[in-house]
Design a protein around this motif. Structure first.
Motif, PDB file in Angstrom:
ATOM      1  N   ARG A   1      61.375 -63.142 -65.549  1.00  9.77           N
ATOM      2  CA  ARG A   1      61.002 -64.525 -65.265  1.00  9.77           C
ATOM      3  C   ARG A   1      60.406 -65.235 -66.467  1.00  9.77           C
ATOM      4  NH1 ARG A   1      61.377 -64.944 -59.779  1.00  9.77           N
ATOM      5  NH2 ARG A   1      61.334 -62.958 -58.640  1.00  9.77           N
ATOM      6  N   PHE A   2      59.909 -64.491 -67.452  1.00  7.79           N
ATOM      7  CA  PHE A   2      59.324 -65.089 -68.653  1.00  7.79           C
ATOM      8  C   PHE A   2      59.901 -64.370 -69.877  1.00  7.79           C
ATOM      9  CE2 PHE A   2      56.271 -66.162 -65.404  1.00  7.79           C
ATOM     10  CZ  PHE A   2      55.897 -67.454 -65.728  1.00  7.79           C
ATOM     11  N   SER A   3      60.372 -65.158 -70.817  1.00  7.44           N
ATOM     12  CA  SER A   3      61.015 -64.602 -72.006  1.00  7.44           C
ATOM     13  C   SER A   3      59.986 -63.958 -72.923  1.00  7.44           C
ATOM     14  CB  SER A   3      61.757 -65.711 -72.765  1.00  7.44           C
ATOM     15  OG  SER A   3      62.171 -65.258 -74.025  1.00  7.44           O
ATOM     16  N   ALA A   4      60.315 -62.782 -73.449  1.00  7.69           N
ATOM     17  CA  ALA A   4      59.409 -62.097 -74.364  1.00  7.69           C
ATOM     18  C   ALA A   4      59.245 -62.867 -75.675  1.00  7.69           C
ATOM     19  CB  ALA A   4      59.931 -60.681 -74.649  1.00  7.69           C
ATOM     20  N   LYS A   5      60.305 -63.543 -76.118  1.00 12.28           N
ATOM     21  CA  LYS A   5      60.216 -64.317 -77.372  1.00 12.28           C
ATOM     22  C   LYS A   5      59.289 -65.512 -77.209  1.00 12.28           C
ATOM     23  CE  LYS A   5      64.980 -63.155 -78.648  1.00 12.28           C
ATOM     24  NZ  LYS A   5      66.316 -63.741 -78.944  1.00 12.28           N
ATOM     25  N   ARG A   6      59.479 -66.254 -76.142  1.00 13.53           N
ATOM     26  CA  ARG A   6      58.647 -67.454 -75.935  1.00 13.53           C
ATOM     27  C   ARG A   6      57.190 -67.084 -75.670  1.00 13.53           C
ATOM     28  NH1 ARG A   6      62.262 -71.661 -74.495  1.00 13.53           N
ATOM     29  NH2 ARG A   6      64.178 -71.279 -75.677  1.00 13.53           N
ATOM     30  N   VAL A   7      56.957 -66.031 -74.911  1.00  9.24           N
ATOM     31  CA  VAL A   7      55.578 -65.610 -74.632  1.00  9.24           C
ATOM     32  C   VAL A   7      54.904 -65.118 -75.904  1.00  9.24           C
ATOM     33  CG1 VAL A   7      54.163 -63.963 -73.345  1.00  9.24           C
ATOM     34  CG2 VAL A   7      56.056 -65.106 -72.213  1.00  9.24           C
TER      35      VAL A   7
ATOM     36  N   ILE B   1      54.043 -75.108 -74.975  1.00  8.72           N
ATOM     37  CA  ILE B   1      52.847 -75.617 -74.290  1.00  8.72           C
ATOM     38  C   ILE B   1      52.795 -75.117 -72.848  1.00  8.72           C
ATOM     39  CG2 ILE B   1      51.666 -77.718 -73.540  1.00  8.72           C
ATOM     40  CD1 ILE B   1      52.964 -79.126 -75.958  1.00  8.72           C
ATOM     41  N   ARG B   2      53.939 -75.119 -72.185  1.00  9.92           N
ATOM     42  CA  ARG B   2      53.975 -74.675 -70.793  1.00  9.92           C
ATOM     43  C   ARG B   2      53.632 -73.182 -70.669  1.00  9.92           C
ATOM     44  NH1 ARG B   2      58.448 -76.658 -69.868  1.00  9.92           N
ATOM     45  NH2 ARG B   2      59.787 -74.866 -70.261  1.00  9.92           N
TER      46      ARG B   2
ATOM     47  N   GLU C   1      51.769 -71.483 -72.726  1.00  6.97           N
ATOM     48  CA  GLU C   1      50.340 -71.323 -72.997  1.00  6.97           C
ATOM     49  C   GLU C   1      49.523 -71.593 -71.732  1.00  6.97           C
ATOM     50  OE1 GLU C   1      47.013 -72.985 -76.178  1.00  6.97           O
ATOM     51  OE2 GLU C   1      48.514 -74.325 -75.301  1.00  6.97           O
ATOM     52  N   ARG C   2      49.930 -72.559 -70.943  1.00  2.00           N
ATOM     53  CA  ARG C   2      49.225 -72.832 -69.684  1.00  2.00           C
ATOM     54  C   ARG C   2      49.337 -71.640 -68.734  1.00  2.00           C
ATOM     55  NH1 ARG C   2      51.560 -78.958 -68.714  1.00  2.00           N
ATOM     56  NH2 ARG C   2      50.442 -79.972 -70.431  1.00  2.00           N
ATOM     57  N   HIS C   3      50.501 -71.024 -68.684  1.00  2.93           N
ATOM     58  CA  HIS C   3      50.665 -69.837 -67.835  1.00  2.93           C
ATOM     59  C   HIS C   3      49.762 -68.700 -68.313  1.00  2.93           C
ATOM     60  CE1 HIS C   3      53.859 -71.088 -65.146  1.00  2.93           C
ATOM     61  NE2 HIS C   3      54.521 -71.606 -66.162  1.00  2.93           N
ATOM     62  N   LEU C   4      49.651 -68.539 -69.631  1.00  2.00           N
ATOM     63  CA  LEU C   4      48.770 -67.501 -70.172  1.00  2.00           C
ATOM     64  C   LEU C   4      47.323 -67.722 -69.749  1.00  2.00           C
ATOM     65  CD1 LEU C   4      50.188 -67.120 -73.804  1.00  2.00           C
ATOM     66  CD2 LEU C   4      50.024 -65.293 -72.119  1.00  2.00           C
ATOM     67  N   LEU C   5      46.854 -68.957 -69.929  1.00  2.00           N
ATOM     68  CA  LEU C   5      45.463 -69.255 -69.573  1.00  2.00           C
ATOM     69  C   LEU C   5      45.228 -69.088 -68.074  1.00  2.00           C
ATOM     70  CD1 LEU C   5      44.937 -72.410 -71.825  1.00  2.00           C
ATOM     71  CD2 LEU C   5      43.942 -70.148 -72.156  1.00  2.00           C
ATOM     72  N   LYS C   6      46.201 -69.455 -67.286  1.00  4.91           N
ATOM     73  CA  LYS C   6      46.044 -69.322 -65.841  1.00  4.91           C
ATOM     74  C   LYS C   6      45.957 -67.858 -65.423  1.00  4.91           C
ATOM     75  CE  LYS C   6      48.367 -70.468 -61.508  1.00  4.91           C
ATOM     76  NZ  LYS C   6      49.581 -71.075 -60.892  1.00  4.91           N
ATOM     77  N   GLU C   7      46.808 -67.010 -65.987  1.00  9.38           N
ATOM     78  CA  GLU C   7      46.796 -65.596 -65.617  1.00  9.38           C
ATOM     79  C   GLU C   7      45.560 -64.878 -66.141  1.00  9.38           C
ATOM     80  OE1 GLU C   7      48.761 -64.239 -63.518  1.00  9.38           O
ATOM     81  OE2 GLU C   7      49.938 -66.079 -63.319  1.00  9.38           O
TER      82      GLU C   7
END
Length: 414
Positions: free
Chosen positions: A74-80, A135-136, A138-144
């Motif tokens: 569901r989340f790309s390793a490159k983008r994360v 940016i999107r 990064e928001r998922h990172l902060l939320k988790e």
């Protein structure tokens, strides 16, 4: 008690086996390979961005913690990985612009996939899409993470432990092992003190330096032998793995480049077709047929051209002279003709220059004559006006004198 560090978040082996990626059908080997690949991207990008090691370490811990709660499908390793570098730079007070991070990941992907390094325009649609996704994510990172992003690394414990153990020569080896341990899940399984003791133990075994065992030295640093052995086992397994490769398990396109890896068996595309494929417009099938017809017609055209040349040569030579001699004579005649034409052009240029100079001189002489005529005429006019005025004055004086003499004679007769 208020916890402000990710070190309060640890998982057991059972929880790791039941991770979100496993639920989506990814096996243990693929998940490990993707984790190592993402950490390699973070480490390489940090070097290219000239970031301190603390930033790369924090980004790798954030990467592992995020995928303990989310799936690689569901989340790309490159983008994360890119978002982790961007967020870790802010946390460690070494921020980098999003533009630079996108450029670095774009260049790394071009090198890793053997693609031509292209310029990524900041005004293009691809760049805006990458920036919004950064940016999107990064928001998922902060939320988790629950906005609790302070990370405690084992590096700061290593120096203190080695000073206490009086083994400063193990510092560099232990630091290297600590950096490599961040590519594994040790940071989400054990505390930083246990990982630090494990890398010190492994460094001492590699260098063959004995450490005190009666009592065991790790008990002083709040570690147990089972944890140290597990750290050493995970590091040994990491070094046995081949070079990490990307496994495309993400469902959407996660590339930082505009075009994907070209097919080696495919024909080379023309610039127009390449631009059309980049923009997403369909390429008509007739283009391939035109290419085939052109390639087939090319040899025939070459044969016809050679036949025509072969036919025209005998007519020109007339069978009298050797072709080489004819070529030499033609070259010499053309050279002589060119030299003569060059001399004629030079002489014409000289004549033009001389004529131009003479015409300039004539024009200057005419201008000077005209100026003299104007001055002379102005002088004559001024002199004519002065003579008239003088004559008028004299005439007025004569008239006045005659009148006065007449008056005198009249008075005398009376």
């Amino acid at each position: 008690m208020i916890y402000t560090a990710i070190d309060t978040f640890y998982l057991t082996d059972e929880q790791l086996r039941d991770s979100p990626s496993r639920k989506d059908g990814i096996d243990e080997a693929a998940e490990t390979a993707l984790r190592v690949y993402g950490c390699d991207l973070i480490q390489e990008s940090g070097i290219l961005l000239r970031l301190p090691q603390a930033v790369m370490a924090t980004a790798q811990v954030l990467f592992h913690c995020f995928y303990c709660k989310k799936s690689f499908v569901r989340f790309s390793a490159k983008r994360v990985a890119a978002s982790c570098v961007w967020l870790a730079g802010k946390l460690e007070e070494s921020p980098r612009k999003s533009k630079h991070i996108i450029f670095v990941f774009h260049r790394m992907e071009c090198r890793r996939e053997n693609l031509p390094i292209e310029y990524l325009d900041v005004f293009s649609k691809k760049y805006s899409e990458l920036r919004h996704d950064l940016i999107r994510t990064e928001r998922h990172l902060l939320k988790e993470m629950g906005f609790i992003c302070h990370v405690e690394h084992p590096h700061k414990f290593i120096s203190n432990y080695l000073v206490t153990l009086e083994a400063p020569e193990l510092t560099q080896e232990a630091w290297n092992l600590a950096n490599d341990s961040l590519r594994t899940t040790l940071c989400v399984r054990f505390k930083s003190e246990v990982v630090a003791c494990g890398v010190v133990y492994a460094a001492a075994r590699r260098r063959g330096i004995p450490l005190p065992e009666d009592p065991p030295w790790w008990t002083v640093f709040d570690a147990d032998e089972a944890g140290i052995q597990e750290v050493c086992r995970v590091l040994a397994h990491l070094y046995s793995l081949p070079k990490s490769q990307y496994i495309p398990v993400y469902k959407d396109n996660d590339s930082f480049t505009v075009r994907r890896t070209p097919d080696p068996h495919a024909l080379k595309e023309s610039p127009a077709s390449a631009v059309a494929s980049d923009k997403g417009t369909p390429i008509p099938s007739s283009s391939s047929q035109e290419k085939d017809s052109a390639t087939k017609a090319a040899p025939n055209m070459a044969k016809e051209k050679s036949d025509d040349e072969g036919k025209s040569l005998p007519a020109e030579l007339n069978g009298k002279q050797d072709p080489a001699a004819n070529l030499k004579s033609e070259k010499s005649e053309s050279g002589v003709g060119r030299s003569r034409e060059g001399e004629k052009e030079r002489s014409r240029g000289r004549d033009r220059d001389s004529r131009g100079r003479d015409s300039d001189r004539d024009s200057r002489g005419r201008d000077s004559d005209r100026e003299r005529d104007r001055r002379r005429r102005s002088r004559e006019r001024s002199s004519g006006h002065s003579d008239k005025e003088r004559s008028r004055r004299h005439s007025s004086r004569d008239r006045g004198g005659s009148h006065s003499s007449r008056d005198k004679d009249r008075h005398r007769h009376h």
